[in-house]
Design a protein around this motif. Structure first.
Motif, mmCIF file in Angstrom:
data_model
loop_
_atom_site.group_PDB
_atom_site.id
_atom_site.type_symbol
_atom_site.label_atom_id
_atom_site.label_comp_id
_atom_site.label_asym_id
_atom_site.label_seq_id
_atom_site.Cartn_x
_atom_site.Cartn_y
_atom_site.Cartn_z
ATOM 1 N N MET A 3 55.560 1.493 -10.681
ATOM 2 C CA MET A 3 56.654 0.673 -10.151
ATOM 3 C C MET A 3 57.238 1.307 -8.894
ATOM 4 O O MET A 3 57.550 0.619 -7.927
ATOM 5 C CB MET A 3 57.753 0.494 -11.198
ATOM 6 C CG MET A 3 57.438 -0.583 -12.216
ATOM 7 S SD MET A 3 58.678 -0.630 -13.544
ATOM 8 C CE MET A 3 60.173 -0.942 -12.575
ATOM 9 N N MET A 4 57.383 2.631 -8.919
ATOM 10 C CA MET A 4 57.950 3.291 -7.743
ATOM 11 C C MET A 4 56.981 3.229 -6.561
ATOM 12 O O MET A 4 57.400 3.024 -5.421
ATOM 13 C CB MET A 4 58.340 4.723 -8.085
ATOM 14 C CG MET A 4 59.475 4.738 -9.106
ATOM 15 S SD MET A 4 60.048 6.397 -9.490
ATOM 16 C CE MET A 4 60.906 6.777 -7.956
ATOM 17 N N GLU A 44 54.943 0.895 -6.043
ATOM 18 C CA GLU A 44 54.993 -0.479 -5.547
ATOM 19 C C GLU A 44 56.229 -0.693 -4.668
ATOM 20 O O GLU A 44 56.151 -1.317 -3.616
ATOM 21 C CB GLU A 44 55.019 -1.463 -6.723
ATOM 22 C CG GLU A 44 54.902 -2.898 -6.248
ATOM 23 C CD GLU A 44 54.759 -3.890 -7.386
ATOM 24 O OE1 GLU A 44 55.319 -3.633 -8.470
ATOM 25 O OE2 GLU A 44 54.093 -4.919 -7.185
ATOM 26 N N GLN A 45 57.361 -0.130 -5.092
ATOM 27 C CA GLN A 45 58.581 -0.245 -4.280
ATOM 28 C C GLN A 45 58.382 0.353 -2.887
ATOM 29 O O GLN A 45 58.961 -0.119 -1.923
ATOM 30 C CB GLN A 45 59.753 0.468 -4.957
ATOM 31 C CG GLN A 45 60.444 -0.395 -6.007
ATOM 32 C CD GLN A 45 61.401 0.426 -6.865
ATOM 33 O OE1 GLN A 45 61.800 1.516 -6.469
ATOM 34 N NE2 GLN A 45 61.766 -0.088 -8.019
ATOM 35 N N HIS A 46 57.567 1.404 -2.791
ATOM 36 C CA HIS A 46 57.324 2.024 -1.489
ATOM 37 C C HIS A 46 56.189 1.346 -0.735
ATOM 38 O O HIS A 46 55.790 1.813 0.321
ATOM 39 C CB HIS A 46 57.019 3.515 -1.651
ATOM 40 C CG HIS A 46 58.249 4.310 -1.970
ATOM 41 N ND1 HIS A 46 58.745 4.433 -3.242
ATOM 42 C CD2 HIS A 46 59.094 4.999 -1.164
ATOM 43 C CE1 HIS A 46 59.844 5.174 -3.212
ATOM 44 N NE2 HIS A 46 60.088 5.527 -1.981
ATOM 45 N N ARG A 66 50.073 -2.424 -4.915
ATOM 46 C CA ARG A 66 50.479 -3.811 -5.141
ATOM 47 C C ARG A 66 49.987 -4.162 -6.539
ATOM 48 O O ARG A 66 48.823 -3.926 -6.873
ATOM 49 C CB ARG A 66 49.751 -4.681 -4.105
ATOM 50 C CG ARG A 66 50.287 -6.069 -3.887
ATOM 51 C CD ARG A 66 49.415 -6.820 -2.888
ATOM 52 N NE ARG A 66 48.067 -7.047 -3.410
ATOM 53 C CZ ARG A 66 46.961 -6.430 -3.004
ATOM 54 N NH1 ARG A 66 47.004 -5.533 -2.053
ATOM 55 N NH2 ARG A 66 45.782 -6.704 -3.545
#
Lengths: 233, 233
Positions: A50-51, A53-55, A59
């Motif tokens: 998740m982290m 993906e946030q950066h 994907r």
């Protein structure tokens, strides 16, 4: 007191991307596999993904899996190249001269760049738009991180693609500081202007996927034929 | 051939936000309620909410519902105000003078602004940083969209908060075009500079939640004490 466990997962994945073991567009192991390989819980693996993906590094696609974000030549240019014609169309000013040299780092470079290098490689290029010399760009990188840059001359127009393909260094982020300055005698001559003409000065600090400051760049642009575009939202 | 059905849902929600019926931070009706009210399927309502979320207009929270994105004074300033000190800290140059007048729109304003106004309101302000006059900002809005602006003087430092709170006009997006120019005599005098000094010129076109171009603004900054910061990623 160590790093949080999810950081271990993040570091592992990022190191594999940087090493070219995981390619842009390629699929990552599942949460379950990652957890087992690295020796963490599946929840920890999920948190790391998740982290990432946030950066924008991976994907996640529902029901398909997790993929390394593709950074194509076009997306790099689009993301890091904000020059436009006054009407908004994208331009790619052509490199008309290039000088590459190794030299000792100055104090500011030594402080800012990854591993505080003693030696840097400086790439100084003049770019031209519609036959008019319009930009003087100077990029400075740690010499040890990009060995043999000078031997690769002439370098491609977009350096970040070379950094990625030649050195597995993936630039993900840049901070730009923009000011207006007047042209000195040497700059004015290179750009065919009267000394004292107004130039846009853009200083850039670029950070790669491993969080390393891999390049400092300062550029001077004459803005009669081009401008710098930003979208705020 | 009409608009797609989800567009009807989007328009209904955006109109309620613009009218102040749905407030920033407030909860939206459920997909089920929206579908019933507007006469579309629940899938269509869901698609509309997903698109509104992509545009940053609403925020969906798992198990809680869908909320109008809060645009607080601070987030507005943060999003639309890119001036920084050279060390990167945020600055808010103080308004030291303000002139507001209605005047006929020029041709470019009439073309660009919402509903091609004949009459615009021009807000011209000088801003000062640490006691040094540093910016000349000129904002131009359709007079009909912001009636009585002059009577509200002195206006708040951040105009978008006034547009939102006084006129239910929610600015969501701005395009900025940056060039370097030399100061003319009048500008030099206002900013205490020698004519011919380099200034940063920022032209902005601002679009509101309804997709209307509600403001054009051009600003001149002296960049000895401030700079314009952009993060690219």
């Amino acid at each position: 007191m160590g790093l949080p466990l999810y950081q271990k997962v993040i570091d592992t994945i990022v190191a594999r991307i940087a090493a070219g073991e995981l390619l842009p567009g390629g699929i990552l192991p599942s949460e379950f596999q990652l957890a087992a390989e690295i020796g963490v819980s599946q929840g920890t693996a999920r948190k790391a993904l998740m982290m990432l993906e946030q950066h924008g590094i991976v994907r996640r696609e529902q029901g398909r899996g997790t993929f390394v974000t593709a950074r194509t030549p076009d997306s790099s240019l689009f993301n890091f190249f904000r020059l436009r014609r006054p009407d908004g169309t994208i331009i790619k000013p052509e490199v008309v001269s290039e000088e590459i040299r190794e030299r000792p780092a100055d104090a500011a470079e030594q402080t800012a760049l990854h591993e505080h290098p003693d030696l840097v490689t400086e790439i100084r290029r003049v770019r031209s738009l519609d036959g008019v010399a319009s930009a003087i760009e100077t990029a400075v990188v740690p010499a040890a991180l990009f060995p043999g840059l000078a031997r690769r001359a002439p370098l491609p127009s977009a350096l970040y693609i070379l950094y990625q393909q030649g050195y597995s260094c993936i630039v993900l982020r840049a901070e730009e500081t923009i000011t207006a300055v007047t042209a000195g005698a040497a700059e004015a001559e290179l750009l065919g202007l009267t000394p004292g003409s107004a130039l846009l000065r853009v200083e850039r600090v670029a950070t790669d996927i491993l969080g390393r400051v891999v390049e400092r760049r300062h550029s001077l642009y004459r803005t009669d034929g081009l401008c710098y575009k930003v979208t705020l939202e």
